[in-house]
Design an enzyme around this catalytic site. Structure first.
Site, mmCIF file in Angstrom:
data_model
loop_
_atom_site.group_PDB
_atom_site.id
_atom_site.type_symbol
_atom_site.label_atom_id
_atom_site.label_comp_id
_atom_site.label_asym_id
_atom_site.label_seq_id
_atom_site.Cartn_x
_atom_site.Cartn_y
_atom_site.Cartn_z
ATOM 1 N N LYS A 17 0.886 -1.245 0.183
ATOM 2 C CA LYS A 17 -0.216 -0.024 0.024
ATOM 3 C C LYS A 17 0.746 1.006 0.030
ATOM 4 O O LYS A 17 0.195 2.353 -0.261
ATOM 5 C CB LYS A 17 -1.104 -0.067 1.060
ATOM 6 C CG LYS A 17 -1.900 -1.269 1.407
ATOM 7 C CD LYS A 17 -2.717 -1.196 2.570
ATOM 8 C CE LYS A 17 -3.499 -2.370 2.851
ATOM 9 N NZ LYS A 17 -3.948 -2.494 4.368
ATOM 10 N N GLU A 31 7.952 1.929 -5.770
ATOM 11 C CA GLU A 31 8.171 1.514 -4.526
ATOM 12 C C GLU A 31 8.138 2.705 -3.622
ATOM 13 O O GLU A 31 8.884 3.644 -4.091
ATOM 14 C CB GLU A 31 9.067 0.447 -4.212
ATOM 15 C CG GLU A 31 9.323 -0.188 -2.723
ATOM 16 C CD GLU A 31 8.075 -0.748 -2.290
ATOM 17 O OE1 GLU A 31 6.991 -0.035 -2.012
ATOM 18 O OE2 GLU A 31 8.244 -1.833 -1.741
ATOM 19 N N ASP A 32 7.717 2.634 -2.329
ATOM 20 C CA ASP A 32 7.848 3.747 -1.689
ATOM 21 C C ASP A 32 9.452 4.007 -0.969
ATOM 22 O O ASP A 32 9.984 5.043 -1.198
ATOM 23 C CB ASP A 32 6.918 3.812 -0.762
ATOM 24 C CG ASP A 32 6.821 2.634 0.238
ATOM 25 O OD1 ASP A 32 7.707 1.757 0.007
ATOM 26 O OD2 ASP A 32 5.927 2.471 1.277
ATOM 27 N N ASP A 46 14.872 -0.208 1.661
ATOM 28 C CA ASP A 46 16.098 -0.083 2.947
ATOM 29 C C ASP A 46 16.899 -1.389 2.996
ATOM 30 O O ASP A 46 17.947 -1.397 2.005
ATOM 31 C CB ASP A 46 15.495 0.227 4.012
ATOM 32 C CG ASP A 46 14.231 -0.827 4.625
ATOM 33 O OD1 ASP A 46 14.171 -1.607 3.992
ATOM 34 O OD2 ASP A 46 13.454 -0.148 5.703
ATOM 35 N N LYS A 77 17.300 4.139 1.397
ATOM 36 C CA LYS A 77 18.152 3.966 2.620
ATOM 37 C C LYS A 77 19.212 2.950 2.449
ATOM 38 O O LYS A 77 19.278 1.977 2.877
ATOM 39 C CB LYS A 77 17.194 3.511 3.844
ATOM 40 C CG LYS A 77 17.480 4.115 4.864
ATOM 41 C CD LYS A 77 16.514 3.439 6.100
ATOM 42 C CE LYS A 77 15.093 3.694 6.326
ATOM 43 N NZ LYS A 77 14.425 3.574 7.236
ATOM 44 N N PHE A 105 13.654 5.851 10.850
ATOM 45 C CA PHE A 105 12.241 5.123 10.605
ATOM 46 C C PHE A 105 11.226 6.402 10.256
ATOM 47 O O PHE A 105 11.045 7.452 11.080
ATOM 48 C CB PHE A 105 11.394 4.482 11.834
ATOM 49 C CG PHE A 105 10.198 3.658 11.277
ATOM 50 C CD1 PHE A 105 10.529 2.417 10.828
ATOM 51 C CD2 PHE A 105 9.141 4.177 11.472
ATOM 52 C CE1 PHE A 105 9.210 1.729 10.292
ATOM 53 C CE2 PHE A 105 7.910 3.620 11.148
ATOM 54 C CZ PHE A 105 7.961 2.306 10.631
ATOM 55 N N VAL A 106 10.723 6.432 8.958
ATOM 56 C CA VAL A 106 10.151 7.614 8.455
ATOM 57 C C VAL A 106 8.582 6.997 8.356
ATOM 58 O O VAL A 106 8.131 5.969 7.794
ATOM 59 C CB VAL A 106 10.740 7.959 7.155
ATOM 60 C CG1 VAL A 106 12.186 8.752 7.448
ATOM 61 C CG2 VAL A 106 10.942 6.821 6.150
ATOM 62 N N ASP A 129 4.050 3.967 6.471
ATOM 63 C CA ASP A 129 3.103 4.091 7.797
ATOM 64 C C ASP A 129 3.954 3.558 8.704
ATOM 65 O O ASP A 129 4.579 2.854 8.681
ATOM 66 C CB ASP A 129 1.798 3.228 7.481
ATOM 67 C CG ASP A 129 2.333 1.555 7.297
ATOM 68 O OD1 ASP A 129 1.776 0.827 7.763
ATOM 69 O OD2 ASP A 129 3.278 1.065 6.488
#
Length: 180
Positions: free
Chosen positions: A46, A102-103, A106, A134, A155-156, A162
């Site tokens: 999502k 993709e968002d 990492d 990242k 952590f973003v 989310d």
């Protein structure tokens, strides 16, 4: 009025204006790279929905849209390394140009697994566009082809990212306050 969610943000890492500007630049570069080609852009649900929507509107090349849901987080703040596909592509990608959107990348575990699966379907090309990269968290040899922003190992949340299903609707990327 103060946004209720902002009490959980320690600071804004990337502003709404910076995101808009960079997404427009990425759209221009991707459009140039795919000029004359028909590409399938694949949204990883999502988290990538906001980025996917904005980036797709910035594209001037022909494209189809498809969606996948794949995760390795569950409700944790760190990847579990266990990858689960809950929604697969609706269309064949054989001999098609595919751009995964993709968002964040990492550890790379999720996207490494996904690209290995998709390569078996014999696309003409397979690339990755990530809003956030990242690299210091990378656990495997994979890098995005298009990157919005390289960020530190924090952590973003926001702009699709989310924590336990919340904060995706923040218009910027912020650093989540740690629970003390």
């Amino acid at each position: 009025m103060i946004n209720e969610m902002e009490k959980d943000v320690s600071r804004v890492l990337i502003s709404e204006e910076e995101i808009k500007k960079r997404v427009k630049e990425m759209g221009a570069q991707i459009s140039e790279d795919y000029a004359g080609k028909d590409v399938i852009i694949v949204c990883i649900l999502k988290g990538a929905v906001q980025f996917f929507s904005d980036l797709s509107r910035a594209l001037t090349c022909h494209c189809e849209m498809d969606f996948m849901s794949i995760s390795s987080y569950g409700n944790a703040m760190r990847t579990s390394g266990i990858v689960r596909i809950s929604k697969d592509l609706d269309n064949s990608i054989t001999n098609r140009h595919v751009l995964i959107i993709e968002d964040i990348m990492d550890s790379g575990l999720t996207l490494n697994h996904l690209t290995n699966i998709l390569k078996t379907r014999q696309p003409a090309s397979l690339r990755i566009a990530c809003l956030l990269d990242k690299p210091e968290r990378r656990e495997c040899a994979i890098s995005p082809d298009y990157v919005g922003f390289v960020i530190p190992n924090e952590f973003v949340i926001g702009y699709g990212l989310d924590y336990m299903g919340h904060f995706r609707n923040l218009p910027y990327v912020g650093v989540k306050k740690t629970d003390q």
